[in-house]
Every structure is written in structure tokens, then in C-alpha cells.
Design a protein around this motif. Sequence first.
Motif, PDB file in Angstrom:
ATOM      1  N   GLN A 336      -3.743 -19.860  11.966  1.00 10.10           N
ATOM      2  CA  GLN A 336      -3.058 -18.744  12.624  1.00 10.10           C
ATOM      3  C   GLN A 336      -2.245 -17.936  11.634  1.00 10.10           C
ATOM      4  OE1 GLN A 336       0.612 -19.138  13.298  1.00 10.10           O
ATOM      5  NE2 GLN A 336       0.732 -17.011  13.990  1.00 10.10           N
ATOM      6  N   LEU A 337      -1.781 -18.574  10.557  1.00 14.23           N
ATOM      7  CA  LEU A 337      -0.990 -17.894   9.534  1.00 14.23           C
ATOM      8  C   LEU A 337      -1.780 -16.781   8.845  1.00 14.23           C
ATOM      9  CD1 LEU A 337       1.078 -20.609   7.607  1.00 14.23           C
ATOM     10  CD2 LEU A 337       1.962 -18.609   8.808  1.00 14.23           C
ATOM     11  N   CYS A 338      -3.083 -16.857   8.872  1.00 18.52           N
ATOM     12  CA  CYS A 338      -3.900 -15.909   8.118  1.00 18.52           C
ATOM     13  C   CYS A 338      -4.360 -14.712   8.944  1.00 18.52           C
ATOM     14  CB  CYS A 338      -5.112 -16.630   7.528  1.00 18.52           C
ATOM     15  SG  CYS A 338      -4.641 -17.861   6.290  1.00 18.52           S
ATOM     16  N   THR A 339      -3.836 -14.547  10.124  1.00 16.65           N
ATOM     17  CA  THR A 339      -4.163 -13.373  10.936  1.00 16.65           C
ATOM     18  C   THR A 339      -2.979 -12.413  10.944  1.00 16.65           C
ATOM     19  OG1 THR A 339      -3.391 -14.550  12.918  1.00 16.65           O
ATOM     20  CG2 THR A 339      -5.736 -14.659  12.419  1.00 16.65           C
ATOM     21  N   PRO A 340      -3.217 -11.115  10.986  1.00 18.28           N
ATOM     22  CA  PRO A 340      -4.527 -10.454  10.972  1.00 18.28           C
ATOM     23  C   PRO A 340      -5.173 -10.540   9.593  1.00 18.28           C
ATOM     24  CG  PRO A 340      -2.796  -8.818  10.826  1.00 18.28           C
ATOM     25  CD  PRO A 340      -2.112 -10.117  11.019  1.00 18.28           C
ATOM     26  N   ARG A 341      -6.360  -9.989   9.456  1.00 19.10           N
ATOM     27  CA  ARG A 341      -7.100 -10.106   8.203  1.00 19.10           C
ATOM     28  C   ARG A 341      -6.395  -9.330   7.081  1.00 19.10           C
ATOM     29  NH1 ARG A 341     -12.540  -6.475   9.376  1.00 19.10           N
ATOM     30  NH2 ARG A 341     -11.496  -4.440   9.605  1.00 19.10           N
ATOM     31  N   GLN A 342      -6.783  -9.635   5.864  1.00 20.38           N
ATOM     32  CA  GLN A 342      -6.147  -9.045   4.689  1.00 20.38           C
ATOM     33  C   GLN A 342      -6.543  -7.569   4.506  1.00 20.38           C
ATOM     34  OE1 GLN A 342      -3.899 -11.028   2.797  1.00 20.38           O
ATOM     35  NE2 GLN A 342      -4.240 -12.306   4.604  1.00 20.38           N
ATOM     36  N   LYS A 343      -5.733  -6.870   3.731  1.00 23.06           N
ATOM     37  CA  LYS A 343      -6.027  -5.471   3.415  1.00 23.06           C
ATOM     38  C   LYS A 343      -7.317  -5.374   2.607  1.00 23.06           C
ATOM     39  CE  LYS A 343      -1.301  -3.559   3.179  1.00 23.06           C
ATOM     40  NZ  LYS A 343      -0.480  -4.680   3.654  1.00 23.06           N
ATOM     41  N   SER A 344      -7.904  -4.196   2.621  1.00 27.12           N
ATOM     42  CA  SER A 344      -9.135  -3.985   1.846  1.00 27.12           C
ATOM     43  C   SER A 344      -8.814  -3.998   0.346  1.00 27.12           C
ATOM     44  CB  SER A 344      -9.780  -2.653   2.220  1.00 27.12           C
ATOM     45  OG  SER A 344      -8.974  -1.563   1.766  1.00 27.12           O
ATOM     46  N   TYR A 345      -9.831  -4.305  -0.426  1.00 29.91           N
ATOM     47  CA  TYR A 345      -9.666  -4.332  -1.883  1.00 29.91           C
ATOM     48  C   TYR A 345      -9.219  -2.965  -2.401  1.00 29.91           C
ATOM     49  CZ  TYR A 345     -10.784  -4.566  -6.853  1.00 29.91           C
ATOM     50  OH  TYR A 345     -10.708  -4.499  -8.225  1.00 29.91           O
ATOM     51  N   ALA A 346      -9.759  -1.891  -1.845  1.00 32.92           N
ATOM     52  CA  ALA A 346      -9.419  -0.545  -2.307  1.00 32.92           C
ATOM     53  C   ALA A 346      -7.940  -0.245  -2.106  1.00 32.92           C
ATOM     54  CB  ALA A 346     -10.283   0.484  -1.568  1.00 32.92           C
ATOM     55  N   VAL A 347      -7.403  -0.626  -0.949  1.00 29.88           N
ATOM     56  CA  VAL A 347      -5.978  -0.402  -0.664  1.00 29.88           C
ATOM     57  C   VAL A 347      -5.112  -1.207  -1.624  1.00 29.88           C
ATOM     58  CG1 VAL A 347      -4.155  -0.779   1.047  1.00 29.88           C
ATOM     59  CG2 VAL A 347      -6.343   0.224   1.742  1.00 29.88           C
ATOM     60  N   CYS A 348      -5.494  -2.455  -1.832  1.00 28.83           N
ATOM     61  CA  CYS A 348      -4.715  -3.322  -2.715  1.00 28.83           C
ATOM     62  C   CYS A 348      -4.770  -2.829  -4.168  1.00 28.83           C
ATOM     63  CB  CYS A 348      -5.241  -4.753  -2.631  1.00 28.83           C
ATOM     64  SG  CYS A 348      -4.987  -5.507  -0.997  1.00 28.83           S
ATOM     65  N   LYS A 349      -5.942  -2.421  -4.622  1.00 29.93           N
ATOM     66  CA  LYS A 349      -6.088  -1.937  -5.994  1.00 29.93           C
ATOM     67  C   LYS A 349      -5.233  -0.694  -6.218  1.00 29.93           C
ATOM     68  CE  LYS A 349      -9.599  -0.683  -9.425  1.00 29.93           C
ATOM     69  NZ  LYS A 349     -11.046  -0.501  -9.691  1.00 29.93           N
ATOM     70  N   GLN A 350      -5.194   0.183  -5.221  1.00 23.69           N
ATOM     71  CA  GLN A 350      -4.374   1.392  -5.345  1.00 23.69           C
ATOM     72  C   GLN A 350      -2.899   1.035  -5.420  1.00 23.69           C
ATOM     73  OE1 GLN A 350      -4.745   4.093  -2.039  1.00 23.69           O
ATOM     74  NE2 GLN A 350      -3.791   5.780  -3.133  1.00 23.69           N
ATOM     75  N   ALA A 351      -2.465   0.037  -4.641  1.00 24.58           N
ATOM     76  CA  ALA A 351      -1.066  -0.369  -4.635  1.00 24.58           C
ATOM     77  C   ALA A 351      -0.647  -0.927  -5.981  1.00 24.58           C
ATOM     78  CB  ALA A 351      -0.831  -1.419  -3.548  1.00 24.58           C
ATOM     79  N   TYR A 352      -1.579  -1.543  -6.707  1.00 21.14           N
ATOM     80  CA  TYR A 352      -1.284  -2.121  -8.011  1.00 21.14           C
ATOM     81  C   TYR A 352      -1.698  -1.208  -9.167  1.00 21.14           C
ATOM     82  CZ  TYR A 352       0.247  -6.579  -6.062  1.00 21.14           C
ATOM     83  OH  TYR A 352       0.961  -7.553  -5.413  1.00 21.14           O
ATOM     84  N   GLY A 353      -1.852   0.050  -8.872  1.00 17.93           N
ATOM     85  CA  GLY A 353      -2.156   1.016  -9.921  1.00 17.93           C
ATOM     86  C   GLY A 353      -3.523   0.815 -10.564  1.00 17.93           C
ATOM     87  N   GLY A 354      -4.452   0.280  -9.806  1.00 12.83           N
ATOM     88  CA  GLY A 354      -5.810   0.081 -10.313  1.00 12.83           C
ATOM     89  C   GLY A 354      -5.963  -1.142 -11.197  1.00 12.83           C
ATOM     90  N   LYS A 355      -4.929  -1.960 -11.342  1.00 15.64           N
ATOM     91  CA  LYS A 355      -4.979  -3.106 -12.267  1.00 15.64           C
ATOM     92  C   LYS A 355      -5.180  -4.435 -11.548  1.00 15.64           C
ATOM     93  CE  LYS A 355      -1.964  -0.795 -15.600  1.00 15.64           C
ATOM     94  NZ  LYS A 355      -0.706  -0.866 -16.370  1.00 15.64           N
ATOM     95  N   LEU A 356      -5.417  -4.393 -10.267  1.00 18.50           N
ATOM     96  CA  LEU A 356      -5.575  -5.623  -9.508  1.00 18.50           C
ATOM     97  C   LEU A 356      -6.957  -6.216  -9.741  1.00 18.50           C
ATOM     98  CD1 LEU A 356      -4.465  -7.578  -7.325  1.00 18.50           C
ATOM     99  CD2 LEU A 356      -5.557  -6.084  -5.642  1.00 18.50           C
ATOM    100  N   GLN A 357      -6.988  -7.526  -9.981  1.00 21.75           N
ATOM    101  CA  GLN A 357      -8.240  -8.235 -10.126  1.00 21.75           C
ATOM    102  C   GLN A 357      -8.190  -9.492  -9.247  1.00 21.75           C
ATOM    103  OE1 GLN A 357      -9.099  -9.079 -14.228  1.00 21.75           O
ATOM    104  NE2 GLN A 357      -9.467  -6.928 -14.750  1.00 21.75           N
ATOM    105  N   PHE A 358      -9.200  -9.650  -8.397  1.00 23.12           N
ATOM    106  CA  PHE A 358      -9.295 -10.857  -7.565  1.00 23.12           C
ATOM    107  C   PHE A 358      -9.895 -11.970  -8.390  1.00 23.12           C
ATOM    108  CE2 PHE A 358      -8.966  -7.883  -3.926  1.00 23.12           C
ATOM    109  CZ  PHE A 358      -7.955  -8.535  -3.253  1.00 23.12           C
TER     110      PHE A 358
END
Length: 358
Positions: A336-358
Motif C-alpha cells: 500500500q505504501l507504493c500507491t499511487p504509481r511513481q512519476k514518469s521518467y521524463a518528469v523525474c529527469k526534468q526535475a533533476y536537470g536531465g542528470k537522473l539515471q535509473f
Amino acid sequence: MLKIFHFLLLLLLHLLQAQALTSPSDISALKAFHSSIKPRSIPSWSCLASWDFAADPCAAPQRTHFICGVSCSPDATRVTQITLDPVGYSGQLTPLISRLTQLTNLDLSDNYFFGPIPSSIYSLRKLQTLTLKSNSFSGSIPDSVTTLNSLESLDLSHNSLSGNLPKKLNSLSSLRRLDLSYNKLTGFLPKLPSNLLELALRGNSLSGYLSKSSFDGLTQLEVVELGANSFSGTLGAWFFLLPSLQQVDLANNSFASVEISKPAGGNSDLVAVNLGFNRIEGNVPANLRQKKTLRRLFLDGNYLIGKPPADFFAGDTEVSGSLGDNCLRGCPGNSQLCTPRQKSYAVCKQAYGGKLQF
């Protein structure tokens, strides 16, 4: 004849004892208070409808006049409480309320009082409880409120108060509960009263960092509700070291990071933490989970990365809440802790200035 005289004298004395002698200044203050309320807002069955000044306000028994809304001292000479019924009274709080110098409780909650809180309130030196919640008071909180040294509970929530918090708020040395939630207050958080148990300032426009100096000496603070404001910056490690902290709501602000020392906090009573919908980046603050008393944890709506620690999902000790709507990977889908689903990769990458790597 002498017996009749003695009987009449005793009867007169009895009547005089039964007749209250309310202070004239208190009576004039009650009259001013009553006259400042719109007559059409006073239902015929309400407390204020029974305020008939042909009778003494403190006279006993109160069967037909002043049947409620007013309480008096044991000697029936001074008014000590005004507690109105929530029936929709509309009017302004008269500055002449200051004449009720023995007042310990003023409760006008859940009505339609409007206009400013009079600065003359400083005269109510014995006031212990001031409850004006759920009205339409406007203007700033008068600085004179901070001179009420006997005040233990101050609730001005759900009004339209604006401006900064009083700078000398910490001078309220007896204050245990402060609720100014859902107003239009702005500015920074000043130094707080040292004996506070509960602090509630939700739903305002307060801003800036949460400074350790504001919370210095608050060893008894149990509840902090500062959600839905504009606080920003880093929430320092000192915050979770407040020794009596039990419930924290800092959701819907603009915090960018959270520091939590090892072990998480110096207290052993932390039960609920809500840091949802801020702008917190970095890894999940795992040290929070080391608090064995923690039962509810909300970190959703942030930009947390990495994989959440496994002990967040450990059998019977799993906490309730949410880690959803972040940038996490490997959050167990069956939790239950993991709902709702995670943000999209594109949103996350933009938040980290394009430097985010999974």
C-alpha cells in the motif's frame, strides 16, 4: 410586633444575599457586547436572547434571564466567562470587552463575528482561553495579544486574519495550545512560546525556512501542523530531535530536502509524519524507519529517487501511508505504501536537470 420586625429583617437580608451585585463596569461591557451584535442574528431561543438587563447578569437562580452564555465569580460580582452558543450571531467584538478584567474564558466560536480583534484585549490579564475560531475576523492579530500572560489556549483558526505573526509570540509563557490555521497569515515563523504542546498553523501563506531558533526550548512540543504553507529550504536534523514530538504535518510546502540524524531523533514517541507534496529530492530518509513507534508516513508527491529501504515493508511492522508519486524504483507493487504509481521518467529527469539515471 418585634417578632414580625425580626422576620422582615431576616427576609430582607435573605433577599439582599440572593440579589447579585455585578460590577457596574461588567454590566456596561455586557451591554456594549450585546448591542454590537445584529438583532436579526439573535434567535429567540438562543443564549443572547435571554440577556435581559432588567435583571442582574449574575443573579441566581437564572431561570428566565441570562440562562446561558455568562458565568460569574463565586461571590456573583464579576463576569468570568462568556461562552456563546454557535447559532450564527453576527457583529463585531466591541473594544469595551476590555472592561471584563476578571474574564478567564472567551469563546465566540462558530458564529459570524467580523472585523478586527480589538487591541484593547490586552486588559484581559486573567484570560486563560481565547477561542474565536470559525468566524470572519479580519485584519492582523493585535500585538497586544502577546501580553496575556495567563493565556493557555489561543484558537483563532478559520477566520480571515492577515499580516505577520506577532514578533513577541514567545512572551506567552503559559500558552500550551496555539491554533491559527486557515487564515491569510504571511511572513516568517517567529520564536515560539516555550511551553507549547500543540502548534497548528495549517492553510496560511507563511514562508521561509524553519529555523531552529524558532523552536528553541520547546521540550514539550508534541504536535506540529504547518501543512499548506510556503515553507522552503532544508528541514534540518534538529527538528526530529525535539524530545516530545509525536505528530508532524508539513505537507504541501516547498521543502527541498530533509536531514535526519542517526538514530532518527532523540525522542521515542514519533507516531505520524506527513511530508507529502513538497519538492524533496534525494533518497528516502531511511532513518525515519528506525523509529519503532512510527505508524504513519507520507512522503508522496515529492521527487525521491533510489530504492526504498526494505525495512519499510517488513512484515507486521509495515507502516501505513504513501511513498507514491515519486521517482523511486523497485517499490513493491503489492505494498500500500507504493500507491499511487511513481512519476514518469521524463518528469523525474526534468526535475533533476536531465542528470537522473535509473
